[in-house]
Design an enzyme around this catalytic site. Structure first.
Site, PDB file in Angstrom:
ATOM      1  N   ASP A   1       0.760  -1.248   0.000  1.00  0.00           N
ATOM      2  CA  ASP A   1       0.000   0.000   0.000  1.00  0.00           C
ATOM      3  C   ASP A   1       0.800   1.313   0.000  1.00  0.00           C
ATOM      4  O   ASP A   1       0.998   1.922  -1.022  1.00  0.00           O
ATOM      5  CB  ASP A   1      -0.981   0.006   1.175  1.00  0.00           C
ATOM      6  CG  ASP A   1      -1.983  -1.139   1.091  1.00  0.00           C
ATOM      7  OD1 ASP A   1      -1.741  -2.085   0.329  1.00  0.00           O
ATOM      8  OD2 ASP A   1      -3.021  -1.087   1.781  1.00  0.00           O
TER       9      ASP A   1
ATOM     10  N   GLU B   1      -2.514  -7.954  12.802  1.00  0.00           N
ATOM     11  CA  GLU B   1      -2.234  -7.694  11.393  1.00  0.00           C
ATOM     12  C   GLU B   1      -0.749  -7.361  11.170  1.00  0.00           C
ATOM     13  O   GLU B   1      -0.123  -7.808  10.229  1.00  0.00           O
ATOM     14  CB  GLU B   1      -3.108  -6.527  10.918  1.00  0.00           C
ATOM     15  CG  GLU B   1      -3.049  -6.248   9.439  1.00  0.00           C
ATOM     16  CD  GLU B   1      -3.881  -5.025   9.052  1.00  0.00           C
ATOM     17  OE1 GLU B   1      -4.280  -4.259   9.952  1.00  0.00           O
ATOM     18  OE2 GLU B   1      -4.128  -4.839   7.849  1.00  0.00           O
TER      19      GLU B   1
END
Ligand code: 6A9
Length: 721
Positions: free
Chosen positions: A459, A691
């Site tokens: 990202d 995560e």
């Protein structure tokens, strides 16, 4: 529980701790419920699972066993055990809501006892034939003595699985009295008449919902059995003692198979660490689902998004609470683990993914199929752009499955693999031969400190400040080298021509060419190349002038470029720089290897006591926000998937001749220790896998539970690369 079919029946559990004013109804995994821990402790992916859920002082254990037989998948049973822990004081009443619902096909008939207790549901469905679902009476925890309980039931039209919680919540009323003989009476909430949902008026119902509510004082055990009409000659109902013994047989088998597969006992891991690894694998398996529906797709040539074709996907998910749907490159990492545990299941998941390909050879990155999946995604994230790639990690998993994959399976896969590979070569080509470029970077660079590259999976990892066709992306080039190798291996297994793939692999692993295209001398590392300025910063500015007679508009954070961009290497050292090492394209005697190992081991750069951080601490965008609302993500945190690749590579360099062999072995041992110790500690403290992890404190960050690629810690413990 559902069947693997588009219009499946669904069975499930909700619960409610009865409090003044209602308490909150629990159903699907929601981070906002703030449960202190929940997850599967054991799950074999097929026939058996044990889950523990802590909701305040309530400890719920949910177990299931399947028993194959007959023509329709056989029987299954649940056992739910509820117990209060700690704090003393009168425990709130607990309600358990067991339900079954149809979704477009099938029939259900309630079987009432004394007109009030829903004792069973009989029914039929396409995949299940005739069946009986029985709600047994609760017992005390020992499973023998009866337990006082109140019963309520609901028979309502279902507007679809994604709205079942609302249906139940909106039909609760507290006009009910819990009256155990000789004990104080208490009011409680129970399902009453269902009056319909707001906004659903006029919509035809999707199916029917039958729900059995049991209200009791914990501790207690409740069992539910599903018996398939075509499974005749069963030895007896799978409940009570028979269920206990089936559960312990499965648990022992799980232990045995886990040790046989991963060998953590042999390696000397103590029981708590083995249980942690079992929970990591089990939570990934427990998250596997079958999804069905259409993606919302837009191609660069179209103005308006169109629904894609109806698709089915059997897949693991990154996070049961926050991302309960399929993600392309996550899945390759998931299947690296599942391929070891259950190769046949893993082959099915990979085949499903490859079947999502369109006629061009494109596979959408994020799979938001069906209303339940869609209900979890804000509208601005729904669209899948058809020029957008994602790393072909499924090939990593396929490579692992290759030695034992049945040739007919590979033969069916091969045309899809070729189409996929060609799609990358055709649509993600770079400006020079043997270079590649991720498409779909954000087209409005002034809104971000550094425009994102969602396609890469990394990202906000810093790339060229000004996206342009001149860019060459190192990570994609390395993925394509891997892809070429795996295609060649599959072709060779099938006796198909492998030459072109081998040639491409050779060109993309040529260390001299790699150096010319991607070695940045000023950085002392490999890097992307593009139209780039290092002198950028976010500043507060009034972007639009005030309208006459109005107060000035709020300032906005916008990007200021103090030095014009020019074609050059991108000065960011981090995960992208490591790719030639991560995918083991660097030769073991490469003169670049010492510098890469040094960058990895340097605490000013990538080394932390918790694993390798994503971006060097001395890199300009380290831990920088991308916008006012967009905190750093791949700009410092420790991510487990890339650490797994690093360990795999170091293990590789440590096991072949070469001048860096010993250094690689040292780093390998230290890094493995750091990563495992931190994930274990964070799991013990917080109850979850996360995560990503803070490079400063090791704390879990982002969403939880995240038993997607963070569960690769199991393979790291097993040293299975
Ligand atoms: C957001 C908001 C409930 C981001 O793990 C899935 C992906 C990875 O593939 C990717 O590499 N995650 C990583 O950078 C999560 C992406 C979630 C996007 C959708 C919607 C949900 O609100």
């Amino acid at each position: 529980m559902k069947t693997r079919s588009p219009r499946s029946l669904v069975t499930g559990l909700m619960w409610l701790q009865q409090r003044e004013g209602g308490g909150s109804l629990r159903h699907t995994c929601e981070q906002s419920d703030g449960l202190s821990r929940y997850g599967w402790l054991m799950h074999d992916g097929e026939n058996f699972g044990v889950q523990e859920i802590r909701d305040g002082d309530l400890l719920l254990k949910t177990e299931f066993v399947k028993r194959p037989g007959g023509e329709h998948g056989g029987d299954w049973s649940w056992r739910v055990t509820a117990r209060m822990e700690g704090s003393g004081g009168p425990a709130p009443l607990l309600s358990l809501f067991f339900y079954i619902a149809t979704d477009g096909q099938g029939t259900l008939q309630p079987q009432l006892e004394n007109g009030t207790r829903l004792a069973a549901v009989t029914g039929t469905a396409e995949e299940l034939g005739h069946f009986t679902l029985t709600f047994l009476r609760p017992t005390a925890e020992n499973g023998e003595d009866p337990k006082y309980a109140s019963y309520n039931f609901l028979d309502a039209a279902s507007p679809g699985l994604h709205r079942l919680t609302e249906v139940v919540r909106s039909s609760l009323s507290n006009r009910f009295i819990f009256a155990p003989p000789g004990r104080p009476r208490r009011r409680f909430f129970a399902v009453d008449a269902f009056r319909g949902l707001p906004g659903a008026a006029g919509e035809p119902p999707r199916g029917r919902l039958l729900l059995h509510q049991v209200t009791l004082e914990p501790p207690a055990t409740v069992e539910v059995t599903f018996e398939s009409g075509s499974a005749s000659g069963r030895p007896g109902r799978l409940s009570g003692r028979a269920l206990s013994s089936a559960l312990s047989r499965h648990a022992a088998e799980f232990e045995r198979r886990f040790e046989e597969t991963f060998g953590l006992g042999r390696k000397g891991f103590p029981p708590p660490q083995r249980r942690f690894a079992q929970a990591a694998l089990s939570d990934m398996l427990g998250g596997v689902g079958y999804f069905h529906g259409r993606s919302l797709v837009r191609s660069p040539l179209q103005e308006r998004p169109v629904p894609g074709p109806e698709a089915a996907l059997f897949t693991a998910v990154p996070s049961r609470s926050f991302f309960p749907r399929g993600f392309l490159w996550d899945e390759g990492f998931h299947q690296l683990l599942l391929a070891r545990w259950a190769p046949a299941l893993s082959r099915e998941a990979i085949a499903h993914w490859l079947d999502l390909m369109n006629a061009e050879g494109w596979i959408p990155r994020e799979q938001i199929l069906g209303e339940e999946a869609r209900a979890k995604v804000p509208p601005e994230f729904l669209l899948q752009l058809s020029e957008m790639a994602n790393p072909p990690t499924l090939l990593l998993a396929l490579q692992r499955l290759l030695p034992d994959a049945p040739p007919p399976y590979l033969r069916r896969l091969f045309p899809r693999l070729r189409a996929w590979y060609d799609w990358y070569n055709r649509t993600q080509a770079g400006p020079l031969p043997f270079t590649f470029r991720w498409r779909g970077r954000d087209p409005q660079p002034e809104r971000f400190l550094n425009p994102k590259t969602l396609a890469s999976g990394l990202d906000d990892y810093p790339r060229a400040s000004h996206p342009s066709p001149e860019e060459r992306h190192l990570d994609l080039r390395c993925w394509m080298a891997l892809a070429s190798r795996v295609l060649a291996e599959v072709a060779e297994r099938l006796g198909e021509p492998a030459g072109p793939y081998r040639e491409m692999e050779r060109a993309l692993s040529d260390n001299g060419l790699l150096d010319r295209l991607h070695w940045a001398p000023e950085l002392g590392a490999f890097a992307d190349y593009g139209n780039h300025s290092a002198a950028v910063a976010l500043r507060w500015r009034r972007v639009t002038p005030a309208a006459p007679g109005r107060p000035p508009p709020d300032p906005q954070l916008v990007r200021e470029v103090r030095e014009a961009p020019r074609p050059q290497f991108v000065g960011a050292l981090g995960y992208v720089s490591l790719f030639p090492l991560l995918l083991q394209l660097l030769r073991p005697d490469s003169p670049r290897l010492p510098a890469m190992l040094a960058a990895m081991r340097s605490e000013r750069q990538l080394w932390t006591p918790f694993g390798l951080r994503s971006l060097a601490r001395d890199s300009p965008l380290y831990m920088q926000r991308n916008t006012e609302h967009d905190p750093p993500y791949w700009r410092g945190s420790v991510w487990v998937n890339i650490n797994y690749l690093a360990l795999r590579a170091l293990h590789g360099y440590a096991s072949v001749e070469g001048p860096q062999r010993e250094r690689a072995a040292e780093l390998y041992h230290e890094l493995r220790h750091n990563l495992v110790a931190n994930l274990y500690r964070q799991h013990a403290e917080s109850g979850f896998l996360w995560e990503h992890y803070s490079d400063g404190t090791g704390r879990g960050q982002g969403c939880h539970p995240f038993a997607g690629w963070s569960a690769l810690v199991v393979l790291v413990m097993a040293e299975d690369y």
